[in-house]
Design a protein around this motif. Structure first.
Motif, PDB file in Angstrom:
ATOM      1  N   ILE A   9       0.851  -1.197   0.000  1.00 50.80           N
ATOM      2  CA  ILE A   9       0.000   0.000   0.000  1.00 50.80           C
ATOM      3  C   ILE A   9       0.886   1.247   0.000  1.00 50.80           C
ATOM      4  N   GLN A  10       1.869   1.295   0.901  1.00 46.92           N
ATOM      5  CA  GLN A  10       2.747   2.476   0.985  1.00 46.92           C
ATOM      6  C   GLN A  10       3.498   2.700  -0.324  1.00 46.92           C
ATOM      7  N   ASP A  11       3.907   1.611  -0.984  1.00 46.14           N
ATOM      8  CA  ASP A  11       4.622   1.719  -2.270  1.00 46.14           C
ATOM      9  C   ASP A  11       3.758   2.377  -3.334  1.00 46.14           C
ATOM     10  N   GLN A  15       1.345   7.144  -6.226  1.00 45.02           N
ATOM     11  CA  GLN A  15       0.638   7.131  -7.519  1.00 45.02           C
ATOM     12  C   GLN A  15      -0.691   7.889  -7.466  1.00 45.02           C
ATOM     13  N   ILE A  16      -1.162   8.202  -6.255  1.00 49.80           N
ATOM     14  CA  ILE A  16      -2.468   8.872  -6.125  1.00 49.80           C
ATOM     15  C   ILE A  16      -2.291  10.213  -5.411  1.00 49.80           C
ATOM     16  N   ASP A  17      -3.311  11.048  -5.496  1.00 51.36           N
ATOM     17  CA  ASP A  17      -3.236  12.390  -4.913  1.00 51.36           C
ATOM     18  C   ASP A  17      -2.871  12.327  -3.417  1.00 51.36           C
ATOM     19  N   GLY A  18      -2.112  13.341  -2.971  1.00 55.01           N
ATOM     20  CA  GLY A  18      -1.630  13.371  -1.592  1.00 55.01           C
ATOM     21  C   GLY A  18      -2.718  13.481  -0.536  1.00 55.01           C
ATOM     22  N   SER A  19      -3.947  13.798  -0.955  1.00 58.07           N
ATOM     23  CA  SER A  19      -5.013  13.918   0.045  1.00 58.07           C
ATOM     24  C   SER A  19      -5.681  12.571   0.372  1.00 58.07           C
ATOM     25  N   TRP A  20      -5.310  11.500  -0.334  1.00 62.62           N
ATOM     26  CA  TRP A  20      -5.805  10.168   0.056  1.00 62.62           C
ATOM     27  C   TRP A  20      -5.065   9.704   1.307  1.00 62.62           C
ATOM     28  N   LEU A  21      -5.805   9.128   2.243  1.00 69.41           N
ATOM     29  CA  LEU A  21      -5.209   8.588   3.467  1.00 69.41           C
ATOM     30  C   LEU A  21      -5.554   7.110   3.567  1.00 69.41           C
ATOM     31  N   VAL A  22      -4.692   6.350   4.219  1.00 73.20           N
ATOM     32  CA  VAL A  22      -5.053   4.971   4.549  1.00 73.20           C
ATOM     33  C   VAL A  22      -5.704   5.000   5.917  1.00 73.20           C
ATOM     34  N   GLY A  24      -7.411   2.253   8.108  1.00 71.31           N
ATOM     35  CA  GLY A  24      -7.765   0.840   8.272  1.00 71.31           C
ATOM     36  C   GLY A  24      -7.804   0.148   6.919  1.00 71.31           C
ATOM     37  N   LYS A  25      -8.959  -0.433   6.575  1.00 69.72           N
ATOM     38  CA  LYS A  25      -9.048  -1.143   5.298  1.00 69.72           C
ATOM     39  C   LYS A  25      -9.560  -0.270   4.162  1.00 69.72           C
ATOM     40  N   PHE A  26      -9.469   1.051   4.348  1.00 68.21           N
ATOM     41  CA  PHE A  26      -9.983   1.983   3.343  1.00 68.21           C
ATOM     42  C   PHE A  26      -8.915   2.945   2.840  1.00 68.21           C
ATOM     43  N   LEU A  27      -9.026   3.303   1.551  1.00 70.17           N
ATOM     44  CA  LEU A  27      -8.376   4.507   1.031  1.00 70.17           C
ATOM     45  C   LEU A  27      -9.415   5.597   1.173  1.00 70.17           C
ATOM     46  N   HIS A  28      -9.100   6.627   1.941  1.00 70.40           N
ATOM     47  CA  HIS A  28     -10.079   7.629   2.351  1.00 70.40           C
ATOM     48  C   HIS A  28      -9.710   8.998   1.773  1.00 70.40           C
ATOM     49  N   ARG A  29     -10.721   9.698   1.264  1.00 79.06           N
ATOM     50  CA  ARG A  29     -10.493  11.071   0.793  1.00 79.06           C
ATOM     51  C   ARG A  29     -11.748  11.899   1.016  1.00 79.06           C
ATOM     52  N   GLU A  30     -11.562  13.130   1.429  1.00 80.67           N
ATOM     53  CA  GLU A  30     -12.687  14.053   1.607  1.00 80.67           C
ATOM     54  C   GLU A  30     -12.556  15.186   0.608  1.00 80.67           C
ATOM     55  N   LEU A  31     -13.651  15.490  -0.081  1.00 81.03           N
ATOM     56  CA  LEU A  31     -13.641  16.506  -1.129  1.00 81.03           C
ATOM     57  C   LEU A  31     -14.695  17.560  -0.865  1.00 81.03           C
ATOM     58  N   LEU A  32     -14.326  18.806  -1.144  1.00 83.57           N
ATOM     59  CA  LEU A  32     -15.288  19.905  -1.017  1.00 83.57           C
ATOM     60  C   LEU A  32     -15.510  20.526  -2.389  1.00 83.57           C
ATOM     61  N   PHE A  33     -16.751  20.689  -2.765  1.00 80.63           N
ATOM     62  CA  PHE A  33     -17.094  21.311  -4.040  1.00 80.63           C
ATOM     63  C   PHE A  33     -17.773  22.652  -3.791  1.00 80.63           C
ATOM     64  N   LYS A  34     -18.039  23.368  -4.875  1.00 78.33           N
ATOM     65  CA  LYS A  34     -18.655  24.690  -4.752  1.00 78.33           C
ATOM     66  C   LYS A  34     -20.056  24.571  -4.149  1.00 78.33           C
ATOM     67  N   ASP A  35     -20.790  23.572  -4.605  1.00 80.07           N
ATOM     68  CA  ASP A  35     -22.179  23.408  -4.157  1.00 80.07           C
ATOM     69  C   ASP A  35     -22.629  21.964  -4.412  1.00 80.07           C
ATOM     70  N   PHE A  36     -23.878  21.662  -4.136  1.00 77.76           N
ATOM     71  CA  PHE A  36     -24.400  20.299  -4.273  1.00 77.76           C
ATOM     72  C   PHE A  36     -24.363  19.804  -5.719  1.00 77.76           C
ATOM     73  N   VAL A  37     -24.683  20.695  -6.655  1.00 80.65           N
ATOM     74  CA  VAL A  37     -24.707  20.279  -8.065  1.00 80.65           C
ATOM     75  C   VAL A  37     -23.318  19.833  -8.515  1.00 80.65           C
ATOM     76  N   GLU A  38     -22.289  20.580  -8.119  1.00 78.89           N
ATOM     77  CA  GLU A  38     -20.909  20.200  -8.466  1.00 78.89           C
ATOM     78  C   GLU A  38     -20.542  18.858  -7.821  1.00 78.89           C
ATOM     79  N   ALA A  39     -20.917  18.702  -6.567  1.00 79.34           N
ATOM     80  CA  ALA A  39     -20.605  17.456  -5.849  1.00 79.34           C
ATOM     81  C   ALA A  39     -21.313  16.266  -6.501  1.00 79.34           C
ATOM     82  N   PHE A  40     -22.584  16.460  -6.819  1.00 79.99           N
ATOM     83  CA  PHE A  40     -23.344  15.330  -7.364  1.00 79.99           C
ATOM     84  C   PHE A  40     -22.950  15.027  -8.808  1.00 79.99           C
ATOM     85  N   SER A  41     -22.534  16.047  -9.559  1.00 78.23           N
ATOM     86  CA  SER A  41     -22.038  15.817 -10.923  1.00 78.23           C
ATOM     87  C   SER A  41     -20.786  14.950 -10.877  1.00 78.23           C
TER      88      SER A  41
END
Ligand SMILES: C[C@H](O)[C@H](O)[C@H]1CNC2=NC(N)=NC(=O)C2=N1
Length: 93
Positions: A9-11, A15-22, A24-41
């Motif tokens: 996993i560490q290796d 290859q992926i954006d620096g905001s992904w975190l490990v 437990g058993k998940f690759l985790h990322r939190e994203l903020l968009f301008k509004d709901f339409v941007e997020a849902f698109s």
């Protein structure tokens, strides 16, 4: 599909954006968009890729925030498929 160990996993993290975190058993990322339409698109674009590849994210949405947890149910952990999906997600933001 093989479950990746800590080292594998560490290796792959560079290859992926620096905001992904490990988390437990998940690759985790939190994203903020301008509004709901941007997020849902964004979620719609990811959903189409996920369905095509047969690998789906665990995620939640609250207005402009999308929280993603990638894992492979079949191996109960992180596999190469999660990194593949993370890379595609990085291109869709
Ligand atoms: C039969 C089907 O391919 C499997 O159930 C797929 C569906 N989507 C999946 N998505 C994820 N994230 N992990 C899986 O193990 C998985 N398995």
């Amino acid at each position: 599909m093989k479950k990746l160990n800590e080292q594998e996993i560490q290796d792959r993290m560079p290859q992926i954006d620096g905001s992904w975190l490990v988390k437990g058993k998940f690759l985790h990322r939190e994203l903020l968009f301008k509004d709901f339409v941007e997020a849902f698109s964004f979620m719609t674009a990811v959903a189409l890729v996920a369905e095509k590849s047969g690998h789906h994210p665990n995620w939640k949405n609250a207005y402009n925030k999308v929280t993603i947890d990638l894992t492979t149910h079949d191996v109960d952990g992180i596999s190469a498929k999660d990194f593949e999906l993370a890379k595609i997600i990085d291109t869709l933001i």
